[in-house]
Design an enzyme around this catalytic site. Structure first.
Site, mmCIF file in Angstrom:
data_model
loop_
_atom_site.group_PDB
_atom_site.id
_atom_site.type_symbol
_atom_site.label_atom_id
_atom_site.label_comp_id
_atom_site.label_asym_id
_atom_site.label_seq_id
_atom_site.Cartn_x
_atom_site.Cartn_y
_atom_site.Cartn_z
ATOM 1 C CG ASN A 11 -6.906 -3.243 4.602
ATOM 2 O OD1 ASN A 11 -7.399 -3.264 3.471
ATOM 3 N ND2 ASN A 11 -6.739 -2.128 5.282
ATOM 4 C CE LYS A 13 -3.306 -0.920 4.319
ATOM 5 N NZ LYS A 13 -2.293 -0.084 4.930
ATOM 6 C CG HIS A 96 -7.583 1.687 7.271
ATOM 7 N ND1 HIS A 96 -6.578 2.532 6.884
ATOM 8 C CD2 HIS A 96 -6.991 0.494 7.555
ATOM 9 C CE1 HIS A 96 -5.419 1.871 6.926
ATOM 10 N NE2 HIS A 96 -5.655 0.633 7.326
ATOM 11 C CD GLU A 98 -4.082 3.079 4.326
ATOM 12 O OE1 GLU A 98 -4.861 2.392 3.651
ATOM 13 O OE2 GLU A 98 -3.003 2.628 4.777
ATOM 14 C CD GLU A 168 -4.837 -0.951 11.024
ATOM 15 O OE1 GLU A 168 -4.274 -1.971 10.635
ATOM 16 O OE2 GLU A 168 -5.395 -0.168 10.249
ATOM 17 N N GLY A 174 2.537 0.641 7.184
ATOM 18 C CA GLY A 174 3.311 0.672 5.943
ATOM 19 C C GLY A 174 4.711 1.250 6.092
ATOM 20 C CB SER A 215 5.021 -2.477 10.254
ATOM 21 O OG SER A 215 5.009 -1.318 9.446
HETATM 22 P P1 13P Z 1 0.718 -2.591 6.989
HETATM 23 O O1 13P Z 1 0.631 -3.989 7.541
HETATM 24 O O2 13P Z 1 1.120 -2.536 5.557
HETATM 25 O O3 13P Z 1 1.548 -1.710 7.870
HETATM 26 O O4 13P Z 1 -0.770 -2.001 7.017
HETATM 27 C C1 13P Z 1 -1.512 -2.103 8.167
HETATM 28 C C2 13P Z 1 -2.892 -1.690 7.866
HETATM 29 O O5 13P Z 1 -3.166 -0.529 7.602
HETATM 30 C C3 13P Z 1 -3.928 -2.715 7.882
HETATM 31 O O6 13P Z 1 -5.191 -2.180 7.841
#
Ligand code: 13P
Length: 256
Positions: A11, A13, A96, A98, A168, A174, A215
């Site tokens: 992803n 993003k 997601h 976010e 997640e 992150g 992460s």
């Molecule tokens: P990170 O791997 O940067 O923690 O992000 C995970 C994520 O949100 C994947 O969709």
């Protein structure tokens, strides 16, 4: 040992210009196209889907989008429909955290999107996960169960076979602070899989993949993917660098 084929999805993003995305895909291809044991999915920004589709044409890699609208088409300025994505993608990430936190995504909209995606032969990767606050209040199981049940409403067992769940935990995204392999596996095995069993029956539930995201990196991927009910990963930060992402995919290949 599990019969489920591991899957690793990148992803990206809201990162990478078209040029940068092309370069990254180019750097990934030589290594990734040799790995047959893992279903590999790249989820670049919408603006790169068309080009990425050409780049991966001769490989087994698949593309996914990061979001979509549930309506077929019409006056929804700025939105992208399932049929637009279906030209390029096999998968679409839905719900997601976010999007839930910043763009008003709810279990209800995720559910609508899942139905539309499936109608267009797009496989939804449905994201669930608790916040730090909910985790600390001991609400993880309840939050994740509700997210799963509501997002999967009126999905048939047949359709469920084309759905992937991604656990997640919001506090792990992150932050560099991944869930422990045991902690993540507990949610996959004791919360998500039982819900899938209840909704779709034991056989279908056993075949569905549950990814972990938050992460994941080259160092911790092996331990996470070795767990009984962690069937791969949804990778953010570590998917933005070719070496790191290839190492994560290799770790998934080794858990077979
Ligand atoms: P990170 O791997 O940067 O923690 O992000 C995970 C994520 O949100 C994947 O969709």
């Amino acid at each position: 040992m599990t019969a489920r084929k591991p899957m690793v999805a990148a992803n990206w993003k809201m990162n990478k210009t078209a040029f940068e995305a092309r370069e990254l895909t180019q750097a990934l291809l030589p290594e990734l196209k040799k790995i047959e044991a893992v279903d590999i999915v790249l989820c670049p920004p919408f603006t790169n889907l068309s080009l990425a589709c050409e780049q991966i044409a001769e490989t087994d890699l698949k593309l996914g989008a990061q979001n979509m609208h549930w309506q077929e088409k019409g006056a929804f300025t700025g939105e992208i429909s399932a049929s637009m994505l279906a030209d390029f993608c096999d998968y679409v990430i839905l719900g997601h955290s976010e999007r839930r936190q910043m763009f008003g995504e709810t279990n209800e909209t995720v559910n609508k999107k899942a139905h539309t995606a499936l109608a267009h032969d797009l496989k939804p990767i449905i994201c669930v996960g608790e916040s730090l606050e909910q985790n600390q209040a001991g609400e993880t199981a309840q939050v994740v169960e509700t997210q799963c049940r509501e997002s999967l409403q009126a999905i048939t067992p047949e359709q469920a076979q084309n759905i992937v769940i991604a656990y997640e935990p919001v506090w792990a995204i992150g932050t560099g602070l991944a869930a422990t392999p045991e902690g993540a596996n507990e949610v996959h095995r004791d919360v998500i899989r039982p819900v899938l069993r209840d909704l779709f029956g034991a056989e279908i539930a056993e075949g569905m993949r549950i990814l972990y995201g938050g992460s994941v990196n080259a160092e911790n991927a092996g331990e996470l993917f070795a767990m009984s009910d962690i069937d791969g990963g949804l990778i953010g930060g570590a998917s933005l660098k070719a070496d790191a992402f290839v190492a994560v995919v290799k770790a998934a290949a080794e858990t077979l």
